[in-house]
Design an enzyme around this catalytic site. Structure first.
Site, PDB file in Angstrom:
ATOM      1  N   GLU A 141      41.401  31.373  47.895  1.00  0.00           N
ATOM      2  CA  GLU A 141      41.781  30.252  48.342  1.00  0.00           C
ATOM      3  C   GLU A 141      41.866  30.340  49.867  1.00  0.00           C
ATOM      4  O   GLU A 141      42.635  29.603  50.589  1.00  0.00           O
ATOM      5  CB  GLU A 141      43.244  30.022  47.949  1.00  0.00           C
ATOM      6  CG  GLU A 141      43.262  30.295  46.344  1.00  0.00           C
ATOM      7  CD  GLU A 141      43.573  28.813  45.758  1.00  0.00           C
ATOM      8  OE1 GLU A 141      44.131  27.791  46.336  1.00  0.00           O
ATOM      9  OE2 GLU A 141      42.999  28.715  44.619  1.00  0.00           O
ATOM     10  N   HIS A 149      50.545  29.978  47.909  1.00  0.00           N
ATOM     11  CA  HIS A 149      49.890  30.657  48.964  1.00  0.00           C
ATOM     12  C   HIS A 149      50.638  31.227  49.656  1.00  0.00           C
ATOM     13  O   HIS A 149      51.915  31.167  50.221  1.00  0.00           O
ATOM     14  CB  HIS A 149      49.171  29.633  49.570  1.00  0.00           C
ATOM     15  CG  HIS A 149      48.217  28.770  48.951  1.00  0.00           C
ATOM     16  ND1 HIS A 149      48.064  27.230  49.058  1.00  0.00           N
ATOM     17  CD2 HIS A 149      47.063  29.196  48.307  1.00  0.00           C
ATOM     18  CE1 HIS A 149      46.911  27.038  48.297  1.00  0.00           C
ATOM     19  NE2 HIS A 149      46.149  28.053  47.738  1.00  0.00           N
ATOM     20  N   CYS A 201      48.778  24.203  56.322  1.00  0.00           N
ATOM     21  CA  CYS A 201      47.861  23.898  55.233  1.00  0.00           C
ATOM     22  C   CYS A 201      46.795  22.926  55.715  1.00  0.00           C
ATOM     23  O   CYS A 201      45.606  22.967  55.193  1.00  0.00           O
ATOM     24  CB  CYS A 201      48.589  23.165  53.935  1.00  0.00           C
ATOM     25  SG  CYS A 201      49.888  24.250  53.158  1.00  0.00           S
TER      26      CYS A 201
END
Ligand code: SUG
Length: 421
Positions: free
Chosen positions: A161, A229, A346
């Site tokens: 990711e 995350h 993000c």
């Protein structure tokens, strides 16, 4: 000169709340809500302007073609006929979260002196698994200079990711640093999205020195609490690691490893007794952009939700009142993105590089942001109610909005990218 450049994903015109991400509590709790794509994109631009005002270098990654007909064709269907869940997965504006675009190892860290980028495969979530081909096309354009090497994704099933699970500690951005890869282990209620094998493959591809590379395990408690995350519970900048007490498993040996490899580093840990994991995740305290200003001081750029949370705000006030390295707090409003589980950090991919080596079409100043705002105001849908995502008029609007933006950015090269023959 090497500087940190923040490349923000421009929020695409298809931004909606389909609740596609299991384990991302904001996204699943807000499933079915009516989204406001225009406001979402303008909030993102306002955050970029705030970064420019701080004296930082800013870049952009444009939205992807949505719905992704290429992906649907690979599934032997077309948007009009696709099952509702495939429609939503093909339409997601998730490429806005540029921290998941790639992992970046700046030139001072690599054996060949190049800046390496590996596009993330994002295979854990179907709606994210089809991002990488267009991300790769964008990265190959933006970083075509021979000072960069852009790698294909790590193969499935090893979930990767990108920078959301990667941190770098260094004395100054342009100095060699240590790189910390954070992986998760499945077993809790929610999927762990970053596999250790993927992190190790990226570290090898980037030709990192094992003596300056650290592999850390994200705590299962953090994943179970909704930290899908690592960048929801920790952030690093230059010599500072800012983390929640419960971010990592085997914390003592991890901190010892970091201290041995980066003796100049400093860890600022927020105790669970002051800010619970639930509050950290609700407020996105750690999904902050921790940045170094031109005068060398550090600022933490937090979402408005961090100011609205009593425990978090009190802790932050106490921290900046002390004598630590983080001297200022800047608050930004990115609530449309936040409602899908994406905070200030993000929305950006950090690349340490000489801006002169980056394709200038991907860099922005205030004048270019004005042009982008004009396109967003003219073309982005004001709102998307979830029962409209099959509406062909909406789909036409989404496509023409992106076309107008790519033309304004002189990035028409990307227009043909996704055409299905
Ligand atoms: O992958 N949300 C994203 C949020 C990503 C945040 N990124 C970082 N932490 N770096 C995700 O869960 C929700 C989209 C939807 O439901 O349509 C979503 O994909």
């Amino acid at each position: 000169m090497l500087v940190e450049i923040n490349f923000d994903g421009i929020v695409g015109p298809s931004h909606n709340y389909a609740g596609l991400s299991l384990g991302n509590l904001a996204a699943t709790n807000n499933a079915g809500m009516t989204s406001r794509p225009r406001d979402a994109a303008l909030e993102g631009i306002a955050k970029m302007r705030a970064n420019l005002r701080l004296g930082l270098t800013q870049g952009v990654l444009p939205p992807h073609d949505r719905p992704d007909d290429h992906w649907l064709a690979a599934l032997s269907t077309r948007y009009a006929e696709a099952a509702p869940h495939l429609k939503a997965q093909a339409l997601s504006a998730s490429p806005m979260w540029a921290a998941n675009a790639a992992t970046v190892s700046p030139a001072p860290d690599t054996a060949d002196g190049k800046c390496h980028l590996t596009v993330a495969n994002l295979v854990t979530m179907p709606h994210r698994s089809h991002e990488w081909p267009e991300t790769l096309a964008q990265l190959r354009l933006a970083f075509a200079n021979p000072g960069f090497t852009v790698h294909d994704p790590v193969p499935a099933p090893f979930g990767d990711e990108g920078a959301a699970n990667h941190m770098r500690l260094c004395e100054r951005h342009g100095d060699p640093g240590i790189e910390i890869f954070v992986f998760g282990e499945s077993g809790g209620p929610f999927p762990a999205r970053q596999r250790r094998e993927a992190s190790e493959a990226v570290a090898r591809a980037h030709r990192l020195d094992p003596d300056r590379t650290v592999f850390a395990q994200q705590s299962t408690a953090a994943i179970a609490a909704g930290a899908f995350h690592n960048d929801v519970v920790a952030v690093a900048n230059e010599r500072v690691l800012f983390a929640h007490e419960l971010a990592f498993d085997n914390k003592d040996s991890l901190y010892a490893d970091i201290a041995a490899k980066a003796p100049w580093s400093e860890i600022i840990e927020v105790p669970a007794a002051r800010v619970s994991l639930a509050d950290a995740i609700r407020s996105y305290l750690f999904n902050a952009q921790l940045v170094t200003l031109p005068d060398g001081s550090m600022t933490l750029i937090v979402p408005g939700e961090a100011r609205d949370n009593g425990a978090v705000w009190e802790w932050l006030q106490q921290m900046i009142g002390g004598n630590g390295p983080i001297r200022h707090i800047e608050v930004v409003d990115v609530r449309q993105s936040m409602a899908n589980g994406g905070g200030p950090a993000c929305l950006r991919l950090r690349v340490v590089a000489d801006p002169a080596t980056v394709d200038p079409r991907f860099l922005v100043d205030d004048a270019k942001l004005d042009r982008i705002v004009a396109v967003i105001e003219a073309h982005w849908p004001e709102e998307i109610a979830i029962d409209r995502i099959g509406d062909p008029t909406l789909i036409d609007r989404i496509r023409s909005a992106r076309t107008a933006l790519l033309k304004a950015l002189d990035l028409s090269d990307l227009l043909t990218f996704n055409q299905v023959p």
